[in-house]
Design an enzyme around this catalytic site. Structure first.
Site, PDB file in Angstrom:
ATOM      1  N   CYS A 176       5.369  -6.152   1.262  1.00  0.00           N
ATOM      2  CA  CYS A 176       5.735  -4.730   1.165  1.00  0.00           C
ATOM      3  C   CYS A 176       5.254  -3.931   2.371  1.00  0.00           C
ATOM      4  O   CYS A 176       5.733  -4.135   3.456  1.00  0.00           O
ATOM      5  CB  CYS A 176       5.190  -4.121  -0.119  1.00  0.00           C
ATOM      6  SG  CYS A 176       6.380  -4.293  -1.413  1.00  0.00           S
ATOM      7  N   TYR A 177       4.253  -3.061   2.163  1.00  0.00           N
ATOM      8  CA  TYR A 177       3.750  -2.303   3.306  1.00  0.00           C
ATOM      9  C   TYR A 177       3.293  -3.276   4.399  1.00  0.00           C
ATOM     10  O   TYR A 177       3.472  -3.020   5.586  1.00  0.00           O
ATOM     11  CB  TYR A 177       2.587  -1.403   2.877  1.00  0.00           C
ATOM     12  CG  TYR A 177       1.984  -0.633   4.030  1.00  0.00           C
ATOM     13  CD1 TYR A 177       2.680   0.406   4.632  1.00  0.00           C
ATOM     14  CD2 TYR A 177       0.722  -0.958   4.522  1.00  0.00           C
ATOM     15  CE1 TYR A 177       2.129   1.106   5.704  1.00  0.00           C
ATOM     16  CE2 TYR A 177       0.165  -0.261   5.592  1.00  0.00           C
ATOM     17  CZ  TYR A 177       0.872   0.762   6.180  1.00  0.00           C
ATOM     18  OH  TYR A 177       0.331   1.448   7.240  1.00  0.00           O
ATOM     19  N   GLU A 235       3.017 -11.653  -6.270  1.00  0.00           N
ATOM     20  CA  GLU A 235       1.812 -11.785  -7.095  1.00  0.00           C
ATOM     21  C   GLU A 235       1.997 -11.327  -8.541  1.00  0.00           C
ATOM     22  O   GLU A 235       1.171 -11.641  -9.384  1.00  0.00           O
ATOM     23  CB  GLU A 235       0.649 -11.016  -6.440  1.00  0.00           C
ATOM     24  CG  GLU A 235       0.767  -9.495  -6.418  1.00  0.00           C
ATOM     25  CD  GLU A 235       1.595  -8.960  -5.250  1.00  0.00           C
ATOM     26  OE1 GLU A 235       2.356  -9.740  -4.655  1.00  0.00           O
ATOM     27  OE2 GLU A 235       1.497  -7.755  -4.960  1.00  0.00           O
ATOM     28  N   ASP A 275     -22.114 -14.431 -17.640  1.00  0.00           N
ATOM     29  CA  ASP A 275     -22.398 -14.302 -16.206  1.00  0.00           C
ATOM     30  C   ASP A 275     -23.848 -14.666 -15.871  1.00  0.00           C
ATOM     31  O   ASP A 275     -24.106 -15.465 -14.970  1.00  0.00           O
ATOM     32  CB  ASP A 275     -22.121 -12.874 -15.712  1.00  0.00           C
ATOM     33  CG  ASP A 275     -20.710 -12.426 -16.030  1.00  0.00           C
ATOM     34  OD1 ASP A 275     -19.878 -13.301 -16.326  1.00  0.00           O
ATOM     35  OD2 ASP A 275     -20.441 -11.220 -15.987  1.00  0.00           O
ATOM     36  N   SER A 276     -24.783 -14.054 -16.597  1.00  0.00           N
ATOM     37  CA  SER A 276     -26.189 -14.344 -16.277  1.00  0.00           C
ATOM     38  C   SER A 276     -26.510 -15.805 -16.593  1.00  0.00           C
ATOM     39  O   SER A 276     -27.292 -16.443 -15.889  1.00  0.00           O
ATOM     40  CB  SER A 276     -27.136 -13.409 -17.021  1.00  0.00           C
ATOM     41  OG  SER A 276     -26.968 -13.525 -18.414  1.00  0.00           O
ATOM     42  N   GLY A 296       0.831  -1.200   0.000  1.00  0.00           N
ATOM     43  CA  GLY A 296       0.000   0.000   0.000  1.00  0.00           C
ATOM     44  C   GLY A 296       0.860   1.241   0.000  1.00  0.00           C
ATOM     45  O   GLY A 296       2.064   1.163   0.227  1.00  0.00           O
ATOM     46  N   HIS A 331       6.985  -8.303  -4.425  1.00  0.00           N
ATOM     47  CA  HIS A 331       5.621  -8.714  -4.795  1.00  0.00           C
ATOM     48  C   HIS A 331       5.602 -10.101  -5.433  1.00  0.00           C
ATOM     49  O   HIS A 331       5.942 -10.229  -6.607  1.00  0.00           O
ATOM     50  CB  HIS A 331       5.018  -7.702  -5.769  1.00  0.00           C
ATOM     51  CG  HIS A 331       4.731  -6.391  -5.131  1.00  0.00           C
ATOM     52  ND1 HIS A 331       3.583  -6.140  -4.424  1.00  0.00           N
ATOM     53  CD2 HIS A 331       5.466  -5.260  -5.063  1.00  0.00           C
ATOM     54  CE1 HIS A 331       3.613  -4.911  -3.956  1.00  0.00           C
ATOM     55  NE2 HIS A 331       4.747  -4.354  -4.329  1.00  0.00           N
ATOM     56  N   SER A 338     -28.898 -12.259 -20.566  1.00  0.00           N
ATOM     57  CA  SER A 338     -28.445 -11.260 -21.536  1.00  0.00           C
ATOM     58  C   SER A 338     -27.819 -11.891 -22.771  1.00  0.00           C
ATOM     59  O   SER A 338     -27.585 -11.219 -23.755  1.00  0.00           O
ATOM     60  CB  SER A 338     -27.389 -10.381 -20.877  1.00  0.00           C
ATOM     61  OG  SER A 338     -26.225 -11.151 -20.638  1.00  0.00           O
ATOM     62  N   GLY A 339     -27.510 -13.171 -22.685  1.00  0.00           N
ATOM     63  CA  GLY A 339     -26.720 -13.777 -23.755  1.00  0.00           C
ATOM     64  C   GLY A 339     -25.251 -13.831 -23.352  1.00  0.00           C
ATOM     65  O   GLY A 339     -24.442 -14.463 -24.021  1.00  0.00           O
ATOM     66  N   GLY A 340     -24.900 -13.169 -22.248  1.00  0.00           N
ATOM     67  CA  GLY A 340     -23.525 -13.196 -21.758  1.00  0.00           C
ATOM     68  C   GLY A 340     -23.294 -14.366 -20.815  1.00  0.00           C
ATOM     69  O   GLY A 340     -24.246 -15.056 -20.423  1.00  0.00           O
ATOM     70  N   LYS A 393     -13.976 -13.568 -13.209  1.00  0.00           N
ATOM     71  CA  LYS A 393     -14.541 -13.948 -14.509  1.00  0.00           C
ATOM     72  C   LYS A 393     -14.057 -15.313 -15.001  1.00  0.00           C
ATOM     73  O   LYS A 393     -14.841 -16.123 -15.493  1.00  0.00           O
ATOM     74  CB  LYS A 393     -14.165 -12.878 -15.543  1.00  0.00           C
ATOM     75  CG  LYS A 393     -14.802 -13.062 -16.882  1.00  0.00           C
ATOM     76  CD  LYS A 393     -16.162 -12.438 -16.881  1.00  0.00           C
ATOM     77  CE  LYS A 393     -16.814 -12.459 -18.230  1.00  0.00           C
ATOM     78  NZ  LYS A 393     -18.074 -11.703 -18.202  1.00  0.00           N
TER      79      LYS A 393
END
Ligand code: XMP
Length: 552
Positions: A109-110, A207, A263-264, A82, A205, A259-261, A408
């Site tokens: 780090c922090y 990550e 996620d839904s 941070g 880091h 929606s066609g996506g 995602k």
């Protein structure tokens, strides 16, 4: 994801009651790692990496208490980096009780400086010299036994050292009592410290990709130090999510807007697995979808997945309201508003037949983090992020948000495990207002048809070249420009189509995709030959920022 409003605009609070959703999702009976967020740009990345090690984690505010951690069943804690300095009057600290508990803590780090400062060591404010960028670290002679658990299996002594990514100003001067120096950078600065009892600090880091063995370091913390097992898998998630949905919904009924996506669709699949036919999906065809999309939604849900679906072909009313409109925000507004009206009318019809108390949504973890990780009071409230453009006030549902802890790519994995067709699982995001914001200027049925055909060619050619998955988002834009061309023996004066393809991780920033020339050539060639009324194709080579991904 709801079609009407953006994933990026998903940050709106609504009047929808959330209590049941949060209660049912707040007490996971699984191993978890808590990541306390001190504001590093990498905090989310830490969460991604931990999940990649198949360990569940949550990104929580810096003010999280030991009681919170106990309630959540934390097996260990990671303190992120941070921008603060531990001596700043407003510096965020970690609750002392957490450091005094038996919970293993990895300070990055922090986070390392906090460990040092709060456990009785000394942090030296930086004196103009910051260490930033690639560095090599070496294990010290004291790096033995438990103290060096983080580096188990990773050679970092002798000549070669270990490549890491450093980014810090302040550094730890004097170690806290009981700690040893585990690694130092070439300049002699302390790079890692440990008390051999689960408190570990690292000044770099793990990550980021520039620390090539960062994942192994994290795995050592998760598996060796915290004793976690790699049990966060799609099937474990599905089982747990199904149990939670059942507990929340009981004998109730749920609706879900498709929606066609991805996620839904995945949210609906999970709910369907949990409560079967008590879920009804509603799909609104706005008339601004891509070629074949409405048919595909209906076919997939009804015939393949056998999920009850109400499909409303509302394209006429959408196009009527869009007639003559050229302003992008007005287009968004109209589509959002119409969507809500149609959705509401369908939901009301259903409600007349049977009571429906729940609305399922594909809210993802990044939306949740947005509103919770930096602010403890918000964390308690848990704001509702959702993609519906604000349902009317009188219409209250309890939310079912089975994906609110997923990133995602985890959603894609779960979708695949639930039998969502592969093409759907990997689909690029598509904005709620759809093709309406990819037609610059007025949206008419003719222009929609032109764009649909061009868009289909772009996607087909990317798939044929095996590039579709590597691209974050790709599409065609119908510009309002007309230009002179020559076809056969004649002069033409026709439309110009722009092609956009970007690579991106999070859609907040993006780079234009360096598509092979042959692919671009095929796309251009096919569009001018196959799409009536188009005689010129250009490729958009701007990154985001300064441009956005969409043109409107
Ligand atoms: P921009 O154009 O802001 O897009 O770089 C970032 C991501 O958001 C999507 N987007 C939208 N999605 N409704 C949506 O559902 C919208 O109004 C909207 N505008 C942009 C865009 O497709 C990209 O994935």
């Amino acid at each position: 994801m709801h079609p009407a409003i953006s994933s990026t605009e998903a940050d709106q609070e609504t009047h929808i009651a959330t209590a049941a959703a949060t209660d049912a999702t707040q007490t996971p009976a699984r191993e978890m790692i808590a990541i306390l967020d001190y504001g590093s740009q990498y905090s989310r990345l830490i969460a991604r990496r931990v999940r990649e090690c198949h360990v569940f984690c949550e990104l929580l505010p810096a003010t999280t208490t030991l009681d919170d951690l106990r309630r959540l069943g934390a097996r260990g804690v990671i303190l992120s980096g941070g921008p603060d300095s531990v001596y700043d009057p407003n510096a965020r600290h970690v609750e002392q009780a957490i450091l005094e508990s038996e919970l293993p803590v990895l300070g990055i780090c922090y986070g390392m400086q906090l460990l040092a400062y709060q456990l009785g060591g000394q942090v030296e404010p930086h004196t103009g010299r910051r260490e930033y960028g690639p560095a090599e670290i070496h294990l010290t002679d004291e790096a033995r036994g438990e103290a060096s658990a983080l580096f188990a299996g990773i050679e970092a002594n002798g000549e070669s050292g270990l490549a890491v990514w450093m980014s810090h100003g302040d550094s730890v001067g004097a170690l806290p009592p009981g700690f040893v120096a585990v690694a130092r950078s070439e300049s002699g600065a302390l790079a890692a410290m440990s008390d051999g009892k689960g408190h570990i600090g690292i000044q770099f880091h793990p990550e980021v990709a520039h620390t090539p063995r960062g994942k192994e370091l994290l795995e050592n913390f998760l598996f060796r130090v915290c004793g976690c097992s790699p049990s966060w898998t799609s099937s474990a998630f599905i089982e747990e999510a199904v149990g939670r949905i059942r507990a929340q919904v009981g004998e109730g009924r749920v609706i879900c807007g498709l929606s066609g996506g991805v996620d839904s669709a995945v949210a609906a699949l999970l709910v369907h697995r949990a409560i079967g036919e008590r879920l009804t999906c509603i799909f609104v065809d706005t008339g601004c979808m891509r070629a074949g999309e409405p048919e595909q939604v209906v076919e997939t849900f009804r015939s393949l997945l056998h999920i009850p679906l109400i499909a409303v072909d509302a394209h006429e009313r959408f196009l009527r309201r869009l007639a003559g409109v050229t302003d992008p925000e007005e287009k968004r507004h109209i589509i959002g508003e119409e969507f809500v009206r149609v959705f509401e009318a369908e939901a009301e019809k259903l409600r007349e037949r049977e009571p429906i108390d729940f609305l399922a949504q594909g809210t993802l973890y990044p939306d949740v983090i947005e509103s919770t990780s930096h602010d403890a009071s918000a964390a308690q409230k848990i704001k509702t992020h959702h993609n519906v453009g604000g349902l009317p006030e009188g219409m209250t549902f309890q939310l079912v948000e089975p994906l609110r802890y997923l990133f995602k790519d985890e959603v894609r994995e779960v979708g695949a495990a639930l039998g969502l067709p592969e093409e759907w699982v990997w689909r690029h995001p598509f904005p709620g207002p759809g093709l309406a914001i990819r037609i610059i200027g007025e949206v008419t049925p003719e222009r929609l048809e032109t764009l649909r055909q061009a868009d289909t060619i772009v996607i087909e050619e990317l798939r044929r070249a095996g590039l579709y998955r590597q691209i974050g988002q790709a599409f065609a834009v119908l510009t309002p420009l007309q230009s002179v061309g020559v076809m056969g023996d004649g002069r033409t004066y026709a439309n110009m189509v722009a092609v956009r393809a970007v690579t991106t991780g999070d859609f907040m920033t993006a780079d234009w995709a360096r598509l092979p020339h042959e692919v671009l050539a095929r796309i251009a060639n096919r569009i001018v030959n196959e799409v009536p009324g188009v005689n010129r194709v250009v490729y958009d080579i701007t990154s985001k920022p300064p441009a956005t991904i969409e043109w409107e």
